[in-house]
Design a protein around this motif. Sequence first.
Motif: not given
Lengths: 375, 414
Positions: A310, A313-314, A359-360, A362-363, A365-367, B286, B289, B293, B297
């Motif tokens: 987080a 990304i932020s 994007s990595y 983001e992936d 974070l959701i995982d 994808r 997600r 995300a 945040v």
Amino acid sequence: MNFDFSDEQKQMRDAARKFLTEKCPPKAVREVLDGKVPYDTELWKGLAEMGFLGVAIPEQFGGAGAGHLELCVIAEEMGRANAPVPFSSTVYLAAEALLLAGSDAQKQKWLPKIASGEAIGTLALFEGKGNPSPKAIKLQASGGTLNGIKKPVPDGAIADFAVVAARTGSTGRDSDISLFLVDLKAGGVEAKPLTNVDPTRGQAELTFTKAKAEPLGAAGDGWSILTQVLDRAAVLLAFEQVGGSDRALEMGRDYALDRIAFGRPIGSFQAVKHMLADMYVSATLARSNCYYGAWALSTNAAELPEAAAASRISATQAFQHCSKNNIQVHGGMGFTWEFDCHMYYRRANASALTLGSLSYWEDQLIDRMRKKNPA
Amino acid sequence: MNFDDTPQEAAFRAEARAWISANAPKQYEEELRKSSLGRTVLKGANILEVAKAWQKKKAEAGWACLHWPKEYGGRGASPIERVIWQQEEGPFGKLSGMFIIGHGMCGPTMMAYAGEEQKRKYLPPLASGEKIWCQLFSEPAGGSDVAGLRTRAEKKGDDWIINGQKIWTSGAHYSDYGILLTRTDPNVPKHKGLTMFFLDMKSPGVEVRPIKQASGQSDFNEVYFTDVKIPDSQRLGAVNDGWNVSLTTLMNERMSIGAGVATGFPELFEFCNSLMLEDGPAIEDRSVRSRLANYAVKASGLRYTSMRAISALSKGERPGPENSIGKLVAGSMVQEVAMYALDLQGAAGVLSGLEDAEVAGKFQAMLLRAPGTRVEGGTDEIMRNIIAERVLGLPGDIRVDKDVPFNQIPTKGR
């Protein structure tokens, strides 16, 4: 609850800001940007003398032993100053990998040299395009030597040693990956500097030919250690990005107050005001996410993986947002080489891609959120 | 940096938790927990009555209006205790919606400007929820430009005679009292000719007409005043000093932090986590997600921004205009989240009936309520102005009506 840095930590921030304002003015950043020197060696020495390089390294290994909250505070100032030194590769990546997985002898060998500024370290992970993934690692380890190519490697051309991710198995599992320590000056490694979007942060291609390597951490633990190193570095780099966001916002604000058009400061036009307000909002949201990341990092909390993603990304979004709109506020001047805006824009976009792209994360974070809240 | 209570805070938390656990209307807990923006329904119960009963119970045990002084029905609690209470009250706090304006804004304004006898008469029943108050500020001609209002108050002997119209008045249809901002001198610039009063909403000449909103609900009203008589003793502050009085009210609005703003994110995450698309679970897609995300945040950024504000409060610092961020970010986000949740359902996303809709109309209700959030209590644009001017120090907007007597300000654009 005290969701803030302590007064001592804030004093350290003030000291770092004062030091960097003096020793790292935009003029110094330009020396590196213009390709005159690969990094600011004077600044690097000064950072060592101030104790900033070893702030989170325990005293027994030559550091100040302060801790990771203190390192976050320094990182923010490094980002604010856009410091052209190999701080993030050495301190966030190499030192953190050693702290997490190094043997006592390895720590004793390298950490004091990091703290004193004698050694520059890095992490050699990527092999061309793509995000962090065990599958993407082809570089082979066998019989104590490494063979293969890594790129881009941050500060790879100036580093003295590297933590290298290599393939040691062929089962198709994460446990195929192991980490190694390589003395880059000992032969067997050729470093080629690569031109890149932010010359103040060098990138290189490292070619390993029967390069001598010693294992870092247990064989097969490489991916799990790397994941932890990346999470920790993500929080620290995010603080740099927050520092950069704030500086870009300040530059935009100051220009909007000074610059007169149509008989008024341009900052009195709502279109400009609102752009700056939105920059403030994204910088503030990033800062708050990063504070949580700092807390998780400093306490090694179970929340660290989620908090790190987080923060990353932020802060990436905020720095890109603030640095691009800083140029917009400056108008045509913002697009010139002589104004400083592009230095932050470059750094924002380079930072966005190191440690894995947006994007990595983001992936990731959701995982991580999904693990906590299964359907 | 830590998230621990001090020993005093821990004791307060334990006491609050025990009392809530023993007294809260648990039969509604599940419904309240599931409710989201635009959709708070209690099956087979009148929410106004349930809310009033819970407030009364809190007042009797000393848990109402925590930040108010005890003599007026409050508890004299610290700001941080108020936050702890909100955390512990959890979903039952959603029952306080109809009291927010009275407790957060009208009460503190009365405390600052009413006479002692009046405070003792009016404030305790406001604290206990027995009487509900509303705030009569906005007008058709003055939304964001509050000081542009036209409702007149004219002095006749010991009384004031009110004529005019208010709009967007939340809860006026069930309110007992209101605070009212009026124009008392149209010959001076707009901020200098206003006066504040409080009045009984049942006074002759007050007519409340609920406004049907885009969502189909009616939370707001138009309020018409025809020769309404208010005794001078119900004036708050000096004649023509109403603007300063109203600033007290609006400043208090900012103190109500920590309650947490609705972003729609928990609802969206839960939805995506369970929704099956043609190619598998939505959350494994994808693009889903990436969107999730981004919202995640923002939601966590707001949560931790509010925690930083609470930390500042607990050190005795006053919350600043930084808190305008919450409403600004959450307002747009809830709207986008709702649109995205409908988009994921394809053609069926239009359906909102309990039987046919994927999540029983939750996101459709959110979608239709969201535009209001971006307007009420200051539009997104006003919030951005506040941040730009008060936080970043940028120049104020140019106000061409600044020194012009109110009755000479043009009323039409063309």
